[in-house]
Structures are given as C-alpha cells and as structure tokens.
Design a protein around this motif. Structure first.
Motif, mmCIF file in Angstrom:
data_model
loop_
_atom_site.group_PDB
_atom_site.id
_atom_site.type_symbol
_atom_site.label_atom_id
_atom_site.label_comp_id
_atom_site.label_asym_id
_atom_site.label_seq_id
_atom_site.Cartn_x
_atom_site.Cartn_y
_atom_site.Cartn_z
ATOM 1 N N ALA A 104 39.470 64.527 -67.364
ATOM 2 C CA ALA A 104 40.004 63.317 -66.723
ATOM 3 C C ALA A 104 39.152 62.115 -67.095
ATOM 4 N N SER A 105 39.791 61.015 -67.455
ATOM 5 C CA SER A 105 39.053 59.820 -67.868
ATOM 6 C C SER A 105 39.556 58.547 -67.198
ATOM 7 N N ASP A 106 40.457 58.693 -66.222
ATOM 8 C CA ASP A 106 40.940 57.528 -65.473
ATOM 9 C C ASP A 106 39.927 57.237 -64.364
ATOM 10 N N TYR A 107 38.865 56.505 -64.723
ATOM 11 C CA TYR A 107 37.772 56.309 -63.788
ATOM 12 C C TYR A 107 38.160 55.441 -62.585
ATOM 13 N N GLY A 108 39.151 54.609 -62.761
ATOM 14 C CA GLY A 108 39.622 53.823 -61.629
ATOM 15 C C GLY A 108 40.199 54.726 -60.550
ATOM 16 N N ARG A 109 40.983 55.700 -60.980
ATOM 17 C CA ARG A 109 41.573 56.632 -60.018
ATOM 18 C C ARG A 109 40.523 57.576 -59.437
ATOM 19 N N LEU A 110 39.587 58.019 -60.295
ATOM 20 C CA LEU A 110 38.525 58.897 -59.813
ATOM 21 C C LEU A 110 37.670 58.188 -58.764
ATOM 22 N N GLU A 111 37.400 56.917 -59.001
ATOM 23 C CA GLU A 111 36.565 56.149 -58.063
ATOM 24 C C GLU A 111 37.221 56.051 -56.696
ATOM 25 N N GLU A 112 38.554 55.947 -56.677
ATOM 26 C CA GLU A 112 39.273 55.825 -55.409
ATOM 27 C C GLU A 112 39.169 57.095 -54.569
ATOM 28 N N GLN A 113 38.914 58.231 -55.222
ATOM 29 C CA GLN A 113 38.813 59.493 -54.485
ATOM 30 C C GLN A 113 37.478 59.657 -53.769
ATOM 31 N N LEU A 114 36.487 58.859 -54.165
ATOM 32 C CA LEU A 114 35.134 59.066 -53.668
ATOM 33 C C LEU A 114 34.685 57.954 -52.732
ATOM 34 N N ASP A 115 33.866 58.326 -51.784
ATOM 35 C CA ASP A 115 33.210 57.372 -50.903
ATOM 36 C C ASP A 115 31.717 57.664 -50.941
ATOM 37 N N TYR A 116 30.921 56.622 -50.676
ATOM 38 C CA TYR A 116 29.489 56.851 -50.525
ATOM 39 C C TYR A 116 29.269 57.676 -49.257
ATOM 40 N N GLN A 117 28.226 58.480 -49.256
ATOM 41 C CA GLN A 117 27.983 59.375 -48.124
ATOM 42 C C GLN A 117 27.656 58.614 -46.849
ATOM 43 N N THR A 118 26.985 57.481 -46.976
ATOM 44 C CA THR A 118 26.671 56.651 -45.803
ATOM 45 C C THR A 118 26.950 55.193 -46.131
#
Length: 299
Positions: A104-118
């Motif tokens: 997977a190389s769609d980093y925009g979409r990958l970024e949306e899946q993640l949140d910072y832990q705090t």
C-alpha cells in the motif's frame, strides 16, 4: 510478621512495601519494640496492590479503592476503557503495517487510519520549536490521554490553529528557561497522574497550614509589588510584559478555554486554582489590575 517475612510471602521487595506505606496505601502500626508489625490483612492488601499495578492502574486510583471499596468497579471500568482504546490503537497500527508490507502506498489514506497515542504526542509533533517546548512543559501532565470526543477533537484543532497563526514575542530569558525546563523534564512522565491528583487535592482541600502558606505568599507578592525597585526589576518587567503579550494574542480567551475542553483534568485543576485564588484575594481585599499586579480593591 516483620517486613522481611511479608516481603518473602508476597514476592515483593522491602523497599516497595515501604514505598506503598509512604504513599498511604498501607497503614502499619509499630509494636512495643518499635518495629512495624504486619498482619495477614496487610498481606492481602499488598497482593491486591500487585494485581492492580500489573493491570496498569495508577497509585492514586488504588488509594481510592482501598479507602472506599465501592469505587473499585468504577476504577476498573475506567481502566478497561483505557485498555480498550489502547488495543484499538494497536490494532489499527498492525493493520496499517500489514497494508504497507503488502505494498500500500496511498499515504494520505493510511494516515487517516492512525491517531497519535496521546494528545501530548500529537501536539509535540504539530508544534515544534520553542513554543512547543513551552507548551509541553506547562501542559504535558494534562495531555497523557487520547482524543475520544468530538469536543476534544474540535478543541485540539483550535489549539493547533492558535499556535500556528499566533505571533508571540517571547523574552529571551523565558525562551532559555523554557528550553532548559523541557530538557530537564522530558523523561519525567512516570507518576504524572498521581502528582496531578495530589496537586488537585491540595487546591480543593488544603489543610490549614497549606492554606496559610498560600495566603502568605499572595500577601508577600502584593507587598513586594509596592516597592519601586521590585516593580522595575528586569525580571518583573519581563514577566508582566509576557503576560500582557499572552493576553493580547488571545491566549487567555482562545487557547485556555480550548485546553479546558481538550483535557478534563486541566479543566478541574484550572477551576480549582481560580477558586482558591479568588478566595484568598477576597479575604485580603485584593484584585489584579490591567498590568497583572495585585492592588487593593476599590471601596
């Protein structure tokens, strides 16, 4: 039983047992010989403490349970929610890693899946430099939590927007102090919740001695400000100018209200601080003027 026997029975060090005594989790009376005498009840309490600690519970929460067993269910549910949030975060991270390994190389979409832990982690990334150091030194203890509500998310973006667009003229001395303090405290995250609880308790329920000390400090500040040399010392001038700069920038009207929305613990702390400060100033018949100096209230 003596402390050595108890330590062997509960598989704990003597140092740890004494530490829990110091923190008020264990009350042990001394015998006629002057040594502490431990009972089977103390053994059970220490075993309970070990279970709670291995679950990741803060000492402050354990103390509340031991003082009032009826709050145990509430504290366990709170811990369960925290662990669930952490598990969901880790699950999203694992899923993202698997997608990336699969190409997977769609980093925009990958970024949306993640949140910072705090929230602290997110803000440290979004506000680099001296402002970020100053911000994290003062507010780090209140931001060791994830964003879980829409109100928090809106407040987070408002704070990021504030720091991204606000131009503050920070005195050089305060820049140096902020950098030094952030360096000294960057690894001191352990025990933060307990320190917050102690600080809040001191504000909400100060004993007579502590309240008298706070009142004396405010009175000393008022008296010192009356002296010409004190008012025009470089350090005093720098501090007042910085407070006026913060007021001009919207720090008090935009940033701090959003901090209250972002962090429930900060909201509780700030309101307790204001309440006790107002009480002391009322008793001393003092108010703060437009230059943030204490003056006698007009009759």
């Amino acid at each position: 039983m003596n402390i050595q026997e108890v330590a062997q029975q509960v598989h704990m060090t003597k140092r740890a047992i004494k530490y829990y005594e110091e923190k008020g989790l264990l009350q042990v009376e001394k015998g006629a010989n002057g040594y502490r005498v431990y009972t089977d009840e103390h053994v059970v309490i220490l075993q309970r403490i070990q279970v709670y600690r291995k679950l990741g519970m803060e000492l402050s929460a354990i103390r509340r349970i031991l003082q009032d067993p009826q709050v145990e269910a509430h504290e366990l549910r709170m811990l369960q929610e925290q662990l669930q949030d952490s598990m969901e975060q880790q699950s999203r991270q694992m899923e993202t890693i698997q997608l990336m390994l699969a190409g997977a190389s769609d980093y925009g979409r990958l970024e949306e899946q993640l949140d910072y832990q705090t929230i602290a982690s997110a803000i440290q990334e979004m506000i680099p430099g001296v402002y970020g150091k100053m911000f994290m030194h003062h507010f780090l203890p209140y931001l060791q939590i994830p964003i879980v509500t829409q109100e928090q998310r809106d407040a987070y973006y408002a704070i990021i927007q504030f720091w991204d667009t606000t131009k503050l003229h920070m005195p050089l001395s305060m820049k140096i102090i902020s950098c030094l303090l952030s360096f000294l405290h960057k690894n001191q995250v352990a025990g933060i919740q307990e320190k917050l609880d102690q600080q809040l308790k001191m504000l909400l329920e100060p004993d007579e001695k502590r309240y008298a000390q706070m009142k004396k400090a405010v009175l000393r500040q008022y008296r010192m400000q009356k002296y010409f040399l004190f008012r025009y010392l470089p350090s005093s001038l720098s501090k007042r100018r910085w407070m006026m700069e913060l007021q001009r920038s919207g720090y008090n009207d935009v940033f701090l209200p959003n901090m209250e929305k972002l962090s429930p613990s900060y909201r509780e702390y700030r309101r307790a601080l204001f309440a006790i400060n107002d009480k002391i100033c009322t008793e001393l018949n003092l108010v703060y003027d437009e230059h943030f100096c204490l003056v006698k209230k007009a009759k």
